[in-house]
Structure formats: C-alpha cells, structure tokens
Enzyme design. Sequence first.
Site, PDB file in Angstrom:
ATOM      1  N   CYS A  76       4.939  -8.576   4.088  1.00 46.35           N
ATOM      2  CA  CYS A  76       5.630  -7.285   4.009  1.00 46.35           C
ATOM      3  C   CYS A  76       6.467  -7.063   5.275  1.00 46.35           C
ATOM      4  O   CYS A  76       7.365  -7.851   5.562  1.00 46.35           O
ATOM      5  CB  CYS A  76       4.646  -6.154   3.737  1.00 46.35           C
ATOM      6  N   HIS A 176       2.846  -7.912  -1.314  1.00 45.49           N
ATOM      7  CA  HIS A 176       1.485  -7.981  -0.761  1.00 45.49           C
ATOM      8  C   HIS A 176       0.656  -8.955  -1.594  1.00 45.49           C
ATOM      9  O   HIS A 176       0.099  -8.565  -2.626  1.00 45.49           O
ATOM     10  CB  HIS A 176       0.833  -6.589  -0.793  1.00 45.49           C
ATOM     11  N   GLU A 178      -2.209 -10.010  -1.015  1.00 49.61           N
ATOM     12  CA  GLU A 178      -3.611  -9.562  -1.004  1.00 49.61           C
ATOM     13  C   GLU A 178      -3.869  -8.453  -2.024  1.00 49.61           C
ATOM     14  O   GLU A 178      -5.030  -8.141  -2.315  1.00 49.61           O
ATOM     15  CB  GLU A 178      -4.013  -9.115   0.408  1.00 49.61           C
TER      16      GLU A 178
END
Length: 196
Positions: A76, A176, A178
Amino acid sequence: MIAIINTGCANINSVRFAFERLGQNPEVITSPEQLKGFERAILPGVGHASVAMKRLKDGGWQQAIDEYHRPLMGICLGMQLLCESTEEGNVDCLGKIPGIVKQLDVGTLTSPHMGWNDLTVLKEHALTKGLTAQDHVYFVHSFAHTVNDATLVSGEYGNTFSAIVAKDNYAGMQFHPERSAKVGTRLLQNFLDWQL
C-alpha cells in the site's frame, strides 16, 4: 527470517498474522540496524506519504533500505514510498522503483478507491505466479504509481494504475495482500518463494 519494518505508519499486526498463517515467524523491527540481519523485509504503510517519508528519513531507514540487497516489498503506502516521488505532499521518496505516484483520476467514481477489484498481469514474474484475471484483491488508496516498465500487474479504477511493481530486489503491492483472502495468501507465498 522476515522483518516487518515498523515506522509507526501501518497496521503491523494484520501483516504479521498473514505471514504466521503461512508458517512464518516474522519479526517486527524498529531500528534500521536490525534490517541487515533478515533474509526478506516488508515495508507496510498507511496514512499520508509526507508524514511516512519524514519518519523513514528521521529514523535512518532510507540508508538501511538503500543498502539492503535482499527481497524487500512495500505494501500500500509502503509501495508508494519505494517509488521516486509522490504528488501526495509533493515529496521525494526512496527511489527504488522507477516512476512517480499521482492522485488517481477517478472521474465520477468515489475516492478513495476502496474495496475489491480485479487485476491484469502485464509481465510474468515470480511475484505473479498463479494470478488470473478472475482474482480479486482488496484496495484502499487515492494515489497510485503510474504504469511503466516496473509494472508487473495493473489495476483499473477511473484510470489504469500499477498494482504490483518490481525492480531489482524491490517490489510493491498497492493493494493489501494480508486482507485479500486466498489470492493475497498466494501472493505473499510468492514473495517468500521469490529468488533473486
């Protein structure tokens, strides 16, 4: 041995948990001197670019990242900080990925670009292994790297932007991973498998 660089501008825990789910034991580091002891590193980031760059410079991270020759990936805002410069605060960045970060021209769409979106693979790379046009990842951003030779994967929201970039041992993901379910897990595993 994965280092997660903590500059105080990111949600470290979500990144750490994502790697732990892959059987890794990442270490959150707060001192630039620690970086050289790790095989790979993650530079996460959220917030305003000028604030984050000031923290990196003031904390001595710029030199440590310059001297790091193993795989290092920004996520990001962390990806944007690896680029040459950004329009967000008009600041010079780390200069590891060629190109500049500009405000997304979203037209009539809502800004920031927030939510799930698909990807287009432009170049095959170890980081893009297994990625298909049907895969979706989770974005939250209003600035983006312009598409150039460092772009491996693009996204589109109002206009086309870089979603994954790489140059030498440095890489970045604008979204992202994750927070991107199975697709994100696969992309993080690609980073773990990436050999220079």
